[in-house]
Scaffold this motif. Structure first.
Motif, short mmCIF file in Angstrom:
data_model
loop_
_atom_site.label_atom_id
_atom_site.label_comp_id
_atom_site.label_asym_id
_atom_site.label_seq_id
_atom_site.Cartn_x
_atom_site.Cartn_y
_atom_site.Cartn_z
N LYS A 1 -10.50 12.60 107.36
CA LYS A 1 -9.69 12.65 106.03
C LYS A 1 -10.58 13.41 104.83
O LYS A 1 -10.03 14.31 104.26
N LEU A 2 -11.71 13.20 104.73
CA LEU A 2 -12.80 13.64 103.63
C LEU A 2 -12.51 15.31 103.96
O LEU A 2 -12.50 16.20 102.95
N ALA A 3 -12.99 15.72 105.08
CA ALA A 3 -13.12 17.15 105.51
C ALA A 3 -11.65 17.67 105.06
O ALA A 3 -11.79 18.85 104.59
N GLN A 4 -10.64 17.10 105.49
CA GLN A 4 -9.21 17.62 105.07
C GLN A 4 -8.82 18.04 103.97
O GLN A 4 -8.50 18.81 103.31
N ILE A 5 -9.23 16.87 103.31
CA ILE A 5 -9.08 16.89 101.64
C ILE A 5 -9.97 18.12 100.90
O ILE A 5 -9.37 18.65 100.05
N ILE A 6 -11.08 18.38 101.45
CA ILE A 6 -11.84 19.24 100.93
C ILE A 6 -11.67 20.55 101.54
O ILE A 6 -12.20 21.76 100.79
N GLY A 7 -10.82 20.65 102.39
CA GLY A 7 -10.33 21.97 103.08
C GLY A 7 -11.41 22.61 104.17
O GLY A 7 -11.51 23.60 104.38
N GLU A 8 -11.98 21.64 104.68
CA GLU A 8 -12.98 21.99 105.94
C GLU A 8 -12.28 21.22 107.18
O GLU A 8 -11.40 20.32 107.21
N ARG A 9 -12.85 21.82 108.27
CA ARG A 9 -12.32 21.42 109.46
C ARG A 9 -12.86 20.07 109.97
O ARG A 9 -12.43 19.13 110.55
N LYS A 10 -14.34 19.96 109.74
CA LYS A 10 -15.26 19.03 109.98
C LYS A 10 -16.10 18.47 109.02
O LYS A 10 -16.59 19.21 108.22
N ALA A 11 -16.47 17.19 109.18
CA ALA A 11 -17.71 16.67 108.29
C ALA A 11 -18.40 15.49 109.11
O ALA A 11 -17.60 15.11 110.13
#
Length: 105
Positions: free
Chosen positions: A72-82
């Motif tokens: 969810k963090l990655a999605q919010i930031i506009g990244e695929r993975k974190a």
């Protein structure tokens, strides 16, 4: 001293430092800190350093009573993975030592 405490000292801020002594056998440093400090776990925050797929780092503050949703963090930031940063990245990026430090409000 941590960089944050140095800033507080330089600014002349009034604060109280609360310390705990991890036993090393606890499943959760944060919950152990909450217990030792007699603070509700939802009022105590863990600071997590996260590495994004792009190679950038972000900091997440999460209540000890919760867990960080990396997808969810990655999605919010506009990244695929974190993923959580490696322990060796923490002092290099933040100036802090990784492990059992906690902040409460």
């Amino acid at each position: 001293m941590t960089p944050a405490i140095n800033v507080l000292n330089q600014s002349g801020s009034v604060y109280e430092l609360h310390q705990f002594h991890p036993t090393g056998g606890a499943h959760s440093y944060g919950r152990e800190a909450a217990r030792q400090l007699a603070v509700e776990a939802q009022r105590l925050f863990k600071t997590l350093l996260v590495r994004l797929e792009s190679g950038a780092f972000v900091v997440a503050l999460v209540p000890v009573s919760g867990q960080l949703d990396l997808k969810k963090l990655a999605q919010i930031i506009g990244e695929r993975k974190a993923c959580l940063a490696e322990f060796t990245d923490v002092p290099r990026i933040t100036g802090y030592l990784p492990g059992a430090s906690a902040h409460w409000v």
